[in-house]
Design a protein around this motif. Structure first.
Motif, PDB file in Angstrom:
ATOM      1  N   ARG A  45       0.834  -1.203   0.000  1.00 35.42           N
ATOM      2  CA  ARG A  45       0.000   0.000   0.000  1.00 35.42           C
ATOM      3  C   ARG A  45       0.866   1.248   0.000  1.00 35.42           C
ATOM      4  NH1 ARG A  45      -3.677  -0.249   4.625  1.00 35.42           N
ATOM      5  NH2 ARG A  45      -4.521  -1.912   3.346  1.00 35.42           N
ATOM      6  N   GLU A  46       1.913   1.197   0.849  1.00 31.69           N
ATOM      7  CA  GLU A  46       2.784   2.363   0.933  1.00 31.69           C
ATOM      8  C   GLU A  46       3.441   2.635  -0.423  1.00 31.69           C
ATOM      9  OE1 GLU A  46       6.290   3.410   4.020  1.00 31.69           O
ATOM     10  OE2 GLU A  46       4.549   2.327   4.761  1.00 31.69           O
ATOM     11  N   GLY A  47       3.901   1.516  -1.055  1.00 31.02           N
ATOM     12  CA  GLY A  47       4.513   1.663  -2.373  1.00 31.02           C
ATOM     13  C   GLY A  47       3.537   2.235  -3.377  1.00 31.02           C
ATOM     14  N   THR A  48       2.317   1.697  -3.360  1.00 29.12           N
ATOM     15  CA  THR A  48       1.307   2.173  -4.311  1.00 29.12           C
ATOM     16  C   THR A  48       1.017   3.641  -4.078  1.00 29.12           C
ATOM     17  OG1 THR A  48       0.345  -0.020  -4.143  1.00 29.12           O
ATOM     18  CG2 THR A  48      -0.962   1.661  -5.250  1.00 29.12           C
ATOM     19  N   ILE A  49       0.882   3.995  -2.800  1.00 27.55           N
ATOM     20  CA  ILE A  49       0.545   5.390  -2.497  1.00 27.55           C
ATOM     21  C   ILE A  49       1.663   6.313  -2.955  1.00 27.55           C
ATOM     22  CG2 ILE A  49       0.255   7.017  -0.595  1.00 27.55           C
ATOM     23  CD1 ILE A  49      -1.343   4.840   0.836  1.00 27.55           C
ATOM     24  N   SER A  50       2.934   5.903  -2.662  1.00 31.06           N
ATOM     25  CA  SER A  50       4.010   6.824  -3.022  1.00 31.06           C
ATOM     26  C   SER A  50       4.168   6.901  -4.532  1.00 31.06           C
ATOM     27  CB  SER A  50       5.320   6.415  -2.341  1.00 31.06           C
ATOM     28  OG  SER A  50       5.643   5.107  -2.695  1.00 31.06           O
ATOM     29  N   SER A  51       3.973   5.747  -5.236  1.00 29.12           N
ATOM     30  CA  SER A  51       4.093   5.824  -6.694  1.00 29.12           C
ATOM     31  C   SER A  51       2.932   6.619  -7.279  1.00 29.12           C
ATOM     32  CB  SER A  51       4.165   4.429  -7.305  1.00 29.12           C
ATOM     33  OG  SER A  51       2.946   3.771  -7.178  1.00 29.12           O
ATOM     34  N   ASP A  52       1.750   6.458  -6.684  1.00 32.02           N
ATOM     35  CA  ASP A  52       0.609   7.246  -7.150  1.00 32.02           C
ATOM     36  C   ASP A  52       0.852   8.727  -6.922  1.00 32.02           C
ATOM     37  OD1 ASP A  52      -0.573   4.972  -7.900  1.00 32.02           O
ATOM     38  OD2 ASP A  52      -2.268   5.056  -6.501  1.00 32.02           O
ATOM     39  N   LEU A  53       1.446   9.035  -5.766  1.00 28.92           N
ATOM     40  CA  LEU A  53       1.730  10.434  -5.481  1.00 28.92           C
ATOM     41  C   LEU A  53       2.737  10.988  -6.471  1.00 28.92           C
ATOM     42  CD1 LEU A  53       1.940  10.683  -1.591  1.00 28.92           C
ATOM     43  CD2 LEU A  53       0.275  11.706  -3.116  1.00 28.92           C
ATOM     44  N   ALA A  54       3.771  10.165  -6.780  1.00 28.58           N
ATOM     45  CA  ALA A  54       4.773  10.608  -7.748  1.00 28.58           C
ATOM     46  C   ALA A  54       4.111  10.825  -9.104  1.00 28.58           C
ATOM     47  CB  ALA A  54       5.881   9.566  -7.845  1.00 28.58           C
ATOM     48  N   ALA A  55       3.232   9.874  -9.484  1.00 29.95           N
ATOM     49  CA  ALA A  55       2.538  10.008 -10.766  1.00 29.95           C
ATOM     50  C   ALA A  55       1.678  11.264 -10.762  1.00 29.95           C
ATOM     51  CB  ALA A  55       1.679   8.774 -11.023  1.00 29.95           C
ATOM     52  N   ALA A  56       0.996  11.493  -9.637  1.00 29.76           N
ATOM     53  CA  ALA A  56       0.142  12.678  -9.542  1.00 29.76           C
ATOM     54  C   ALA A  56       0.988  13.943  -9.667  1.00 29.76           C
ATOM     55  CB  ALA A  56      -0.604  12.675  -8.211  1.00 29.76           C
ATOM     56  N   GLU A  57       2.175  13.905  -9.038  1.00 32.82           N
ATOM     57  CA  GLU A  57       3.067  15.070  -9.116  1.00 32.82           C
ATOM     58  C   GLU A  57       3.493  15.301 -10.570  1.00 32.82           C
ATOM     59  OE1 GLU A  57       4.768  18.323  -7.970  1.00 32.82           O
ATOM     60  OE2 GLU A  57       3.667  17.053  -6.570  1.00 32.82           O
ATOM     61  N   ALA A  58       3.825  14.179 -11.256  1.00 31.33           N
ATOM     62  CA  ALA A  58       4.223  14.292 -12.661  1.00 31.33           C
ATOM     63  C   ALA A  58       3.078  14.857 -13.498  1.00 31.33           C
ATOM     64  CB  ALA A  58       4.638  12.924 -13.187  1.00 31.33           C
ATOM     65  N   PHE A  59       1.871  14.360 -13.203  1.00 27.19           N
ATOM     66  CA  PHE A  59       0.713  14.855 -13.949  1.00 27.19           C
ATOM     67  C   PHE A  59       0.505  16.342 -13.678  1.00 27.19           C
ATOM     68  CE2 PHE A  59      -1.061  10.383 -14.161  1.00 27.19           C
ATOM     69  CZ  PHE A  59      -0.832  10.288 -15.526  1.00 27.19           C
ATOM     70  N   ARG A  60       0.739  16.724 -12.444  1.00 28.54           N
ATOM     71  CA  ARG A  60       0.539  18.126 -12.110  1.00 28.54           C
ATOM     72  C   ARG A  60       1.538  18.994 -12.877  1.00 28.54           C
ATOM     73  NH1 ARG A  60      -0.127  20.040  -6.021  1.00 28.54           N
ATOM     74  NH2 ARG A  60       2.004  19.333  -5.858  1.00 28.54           N
ATOM     75  N   THR A  61       2.811  18.518 -12.915  1.00 23.03           N
ATOM     76  CA  THR A  61       3.819  19.250 -13.677  1.00 23.03           C
ATOM     77  C   THR A  61       3.396  19.359 -15.135  1.00 23.03           C
ATOM     78  OG1 THR A  61       5.368  18.153 -12.228  1.00 23.03           O
ATOM     79  CG2 THR A  61       6.294  19.413 -14.041  1.00 23.03           C
ATOM     80  N   GLN A  62       2.917  18.210 -15.679  1.00 23.42           N
ATOM     81  CA  GLN A  62       2.468  18.210 -17.076  1.00 23.42           C
ATOM     82  C   GLN A  62       1.342  19.211 -17.269  1.00 23.42           C
ATOM     83  OE1 GLN A  62       1.310  14.399 -18.506  1.00 23.42           O
ATOM     84  NE2 GLN A  62       3.363  13.539 -18.371  1.00 23.42           N
TER      85      GLN A  62
END
Lengths: 192, 254
Positions: free
Chosen positions: A74-91
């Protein structure tokens, strides 16, 4: 007394006394309270230890690895999701910037085109006005010329008529017609 | 107390009968003397506790969902709660003892709560059971302290920051307090559980008189509410003290 009642009630409920009950020594009825009953100790301790061992093995063999891995996943999923969300936000931010830039460029381009069109229309208008002015001038000049011509012709006609009239008057009076004198007199009178 | 109440009021009070062992098969009674392996009501209710722990921690977590189901979420909550307690109180190097501490916590918690069901048996009300836990922790922690630290473990009793002439006196006091630990540890749990259950039965006994029965039943409900708190709090207290003792074994210098 009450203990015996309980015993009888239990006997009635369970039917016969089993073989197991005859094992060991019976505890006197006037013994200590159940919580301090030494006769219970071995049984309670034995089953408590068994229960603890069972719980320990359930936890270490089955539950804890599973929960630990679930939490880690779960922790891994959350952190990868957060990273993805951050990338999406940058995009998204980049897209916003690109959009803003495009809008600004389009606006500038539109302004430029509008200005150009305005200038073009203005120059065409100026040219057309100049042409129209020139034509008007030409027409006016032409008119003036025509007027002048007509005036000159009229003057000439007036002079002609005056000369003819003067000659005819002289002839009618019987005088010698001096062409040159007539012309001078007519010119002098008509101013032309 | 049982006898005085019995004779003075003329009511039948049996507040301590709930703590009697009785065989699962066959007849028991006040003079029941089980073998150590006999299947008793204690066996049954401890087995139910083990089953409850199995259902919550194994069956409910079966799906391993990223988004937890209700049961899984409760199991993870307890896991995280005890994990954090071990890390905070006993130190990060105590992580390898986490399963042991969780075992203690779950055993006490589930036994306390199943013991609150009417007609059930509460194993943690018996000093014999809590002594297994308390002395188990005591022996484990003491052996661990000596294995990990050797003679330095005795520094727990020898206060080097105290004045020299006071140190032997403090050492004696510390030694006594150290050996009292398992006793207080186990009596605290058994005493709390036993007292609450007994008070409920006493209130229930007063319900035999019609005039005061509404108050008696209200009393039962109130004490029952308190007992729900006590069931959880005593499990928590036992566990956190175990962590404190474990910290002494791991870091006797502090």
């Amino acid at each position: 007394m009450e203990h015996e009642e309980t015993t009888h009630a239990a006997d009635a409920a369970h039917g016969a006394v089993t073989e197991e009950l005859t094992h060991g020594t019976a505890v006197p009825s006037e013994g200590p309270i159940p919580l301090l009953q030494p006769a219970y100790f071995d049984n309670l301790i034995f089953w408590a230890v068994i229960a603890l061992i069972a719980i320990y093995f359930i936890l270490t063999r089955m539950a804890l690895p599973r929960i630990g891995s679930t939490l880690a996943t779960r922790e891994g999923t959350i952190s990868s999701d957060l990273a993805a969300a951050e990338a999406f936000r940058t995009q998204a931010r980049e897209a916003q910037a690109a959009y803003d830039r495009a809008v600004a460029e389009a606006r500038a381009e539109a302004n430029r085109i509008a200005q150009q069109t305005r200038d073009q229309i203005q120059s065409e208008l100026d040219a057309a006005l100049a042409q129209a002015d020139a034509q008007i001038d030409a027409r006016a000049a032409e008119g003036a010329r025509a007027v002048a011509g007509i005036q000159a012709q009229a003057q000439a006609s007036v002079a002609e008529v005056a000369r003819d009239t003067a000659r005819e008057i002289l002839r009618a009076l019987g005088a010698q017609v001096d062409e040159a004198a007539v012309d001078r007199a007519v010119i002098a009178r008509t101013g032309g | 107390m049982e006898e005085t109440a019995h004779e003075a009021v003329g009511l039948t009070f049996h507040p301590l009968d709930q703590f009697q062992l009785s065989p699962l098969f066959g007849a028991g009674g006040a003079d029941y003397n089980p073998w150590f392996f006999s299947l008793t009501n204690a066996t049954l209710w401890m087995a139910i506790s083990v089953l409850g722990i199995f259902l919550l921690f194994v069956t409910a977590t079966r799906s391993r969902s990223i988004i937890p189901t209700r049961g899984q979420s409760v199991a993870e909550l307890i896991y995280g709660f005890i994990r954090k307690m071990v890390d905070d109180v006993a130190g990060h190097d105590a992580g390898r003892f986490f399963p042991l501490i969780l075992t203690l916590f779950l055993f006490i918690l589930f036994t306390n709560f199943f013991g609150l069901l009417p007609m059930s048996f509460t194993a943690t009300s018996h000093i014999a059971v809590t002594a297994v836990l308390g002395f188990g922790v005591f022996i484990f922690v003491t052996v661990l302290g000596f294995v990990l630290n050797g003679k330095k473990f005795l520094g727990l009793f020898w206060m080097t920051d105290a004045p020299l002439f006071l140190r032997p006196i403090i050492a004696v006091i510390e030694l006594i307090s150290y050996f009292v630990r398992p006793v207080s540890h186990s009596i605290r749990l058994a005493g709390n559980v036993m007292a609450g259950h007994t008070v409920i039965k006493v209130f229930a006994g007063f319900a035999q008189v019609a005039a005061i029965s509404p108050f008696a039943i209200l009393g039962v409900a109130a004490i029952y509410g308190i007992e729900i708190l006590v069931a959880a709090i005593q499990a928590y207290v036992f566990t956190i003290l175990t962590c404190v003792y474990l910290k002494d074994a791991l870091h006797p210098g502090h």
